[in-house]
Write an enzyme that holds these catalytic residues in place. Structure first.
Site: not given
Ligand code: F6P
Length: 519
Positions: A187, A193, A246-247, A332, A362, A490
């Site tokens: 987003k 990452e 995002g979620r 979140e 288990h 972060k």
């Molecule tokens: O660090 C949390 C977050 O901002 C989430 O809310 C989001 O889903 C995820 O990182 C990934 O964010 P993006 O889609 O901006 O890469």
């Protein structure tokens, strides 16, 4: 005020009979505590909630102006106040939002459909590597598994999310760059990452394809400019909007890899299933409203009975990532300690955890049955057998139904002793073993069943949890749609990364020592 709001509920809880007693005392229990909507049935009757408690919880929802907030949500008002944004994920399924929003969604859906159909027809790509993390990963990953129950996928669909090089290595190993479509989903398009994984994937494509690599590289983002700067060709970028959290975004272009792999028709059915849950949530009276009842049950368990976690156990391998998905969705969204007005809250979101049944039996079910204090469980099961392995499905569901019964009925020491006596155990052995073999029982659970694991039912299930989270956010008074709590770590990671490359920084002695290990 915060404390007072649960006083009446606490008084009811103090005199609450055991769940098994409630079945005897409340003849309409199965009617009142079992709700069905389309292919989804939720049985709350094994929760430790009486009819009286349910009534009082509905009063609590009214006191918190739930219906008013629900109206504002569907109308597209800016209820995400700290980010000054509307929250309109139902509009992605065709419910809510104004004409502008509906048009944007319609156009985007048409564009995605055409793109997905072309990729499927052309046959150039054999593999898809979906890069993203959090909301840009968990939904697509869960739904990819879920759709596989009923829909064919002829693509090799892989995911890379972690910044650990193993993640992108595993995703790319064995694939041919020529026939691989890389879809980068972010987003913000700033996530460390995702950017690193995207760079590695681009290097991998370019090493073999050179300048032509761009044709195999797609971005899905609300930050078109960021994607362009990263080097993605303009016509290879799919937008979504800041009013999609995002979620809550799997329904948007974030689901592009699913549309290609499983086909746009399956994806449309998935959206339709969510839309049906949206209209149910928007229109059904609160006492017949599935997300509302689910949310209130959770509030009761958290704020009145004091449980600090909820276990989510899908007895369906293809839903095995449900608890990971819900960890982000719920924790979140509602893992907060300030209200929208900046006041301290009481207890909010419990820990969400779990694993697939029967595996969990288990591992941690010992704790669920005899540990202190245990946790309420959401059992999720699919009635239709999608696997055609004789006997397996019935065994799976027998285990699911047995576990919720066992948690509720328990086993008294007296019964254990009687059984041991009948089996010929000596008195001294009985005395030692009987307490160990006793189950306290009265442990609450909800059982959700889907008639089948169709795309529609899948959409229904996920939207149910989304709206549950919304309702709980209203009761707890938090903004469910921001996530400031992820920021501090972060920022520190960025400066520590520079220090690992030689820059100077100041930290506490423990962190200094850890950084020192890498120098
Ligand atoms: O660090 C949390 C977050 O901002 C989430 O809310 C989001 O889903 C995820 O990182 C990934 O964010 P993006 O889609 O901006 O890469």
């Amino acid at each position: 005020m915060e404390k007072d709001r649960y006083l009446k509920l606490e008084a009811i809880a103090a005199k609450l009979p055991a769940i098994t007693e409630l079945f005897k005392l409340e003849p309409k229990r199965m009617e009142q505590f079992v709700l069905r909507e389309g292919p989804l049935r939720a049985d709350f009757s094994k929760q430790a909630i009486s009819e009286q408690a349910r009534e009082q919880l509905l009063h609590l929802a009214a006191d918190c102006q739930l219906e008013h907030w629900r109206g504002r949500f569907f109308a597209g008002e800016k209820i995400n106040t700290t980010e000054d944004r509307a929250v309109l994920h139902p509009a992605l399924r065709g419910v809510g939002g104004d004409q502008d929003v509906q048009k944007q969604v319609k156009d985007m859906r048409a564009k995605l459909r055409t793109f997905a159909e072309n990729v499927r027809k052309e046959g150039k790509f054999k593999s898809i590597v979906h890069i993203g993390i959090g909301g840009s990963d968990l939904g697509p990953r869960l739904i990819a598994d879920g759709l596989a129950a009923s829909t064919d996928n002829t693509f090799e669909l892989r995911f890379a999310e972690n910044v650990d090089g193993a993640s992108i290595n595993d995703a790319l190993t064995g694939l041919d760059p020529k026939t691989t479509l890389v879809i980068v989903v972010s987003k913000s398009f700033t996530t460390q990452e995702t950017r690193m994984n995207a760079e590695s994937a681009r290097d991998w494509l370019e090493a073999k394809l050179g300048k032509k690599a761009g044709a195999n590289f797609i971005a899905v983002t609300a930050n078109r400019e960021g994607a362009e700067k990263f080097g993605v060709a303009i016509d290879q970028i799919f937008d979504f909007w800041d009013w999609v959290g995002g979620r809550y975004s799997v329904w948007s272009a974030v689901g592009l890899s699913l549309q290609i792999a499983f086909g746009p028709d399956a994806f449309d059915d998935f959206l339709a299933g969510a839309a049906a849950m949206d209209t149910h949530f928007r229109d059904a009276p609160l006492d017949k409203n599935l997300p509302v009842m689910m949310a209130l049950t959770g509030v009761w368990n958290r704020n009145v009975l004091g449980y600090s976690s909820v276990a989510v156990i899908p007895y369906a391998r293809r839903l095995r990532k449900l608890s990971a998905f819900l960890q982000q969705l719920e924790m979140e969204s509602n893992g907060k300690s300030k209200t929208r007005d900046g006041e301290n809250t009481g207890l909010t979101c419990p820990i969400i955890w779990g694993d697939e049944g029967t595996n969990g039996q288990h591992a941690f079910f010992q704790w669920l049955h005899q540990g202190t204090p245990g946790a309420p469980v959401d059992f999720v099961a699919v009635l239709k057998d999608h696997e055609n392995r004789s006997g397996h499905h019935k065994a799976l569901l027998a285990n699911c139904f047995a576990q919720s019964e066992a948690l509720m009925i328990g086993k008294s020491q007296m019964i254990v002793e009687e059984e041991m006596m009948a089996a010929g155990f000596k008195k001294q052995d009985r005395e030692v073993l009987a307490p160990q073999k006793t189950f306290p029982g009265n442990r609450p659970s909800t059982t959700i069943t889907l008639d089948e694991l169709s795309p529609f039912a899948l959409g229904h299930l996920i939207a149910l949890y989304e709206h549950k989270v919304f309702v709980q956010g209203i009761i707890w008074g938090v903004n469910s749609f921001d996530q400031w709590g992820v920021e501090l770590g972060k920022v520190l990671a960025k400066s520590i990364l520079k220090e690992l490359d030689g820059a100077k920084g100041e930290h506490d002695p423990s962190t200094e020592a850890l950084i020192g290990l890498m120098k």
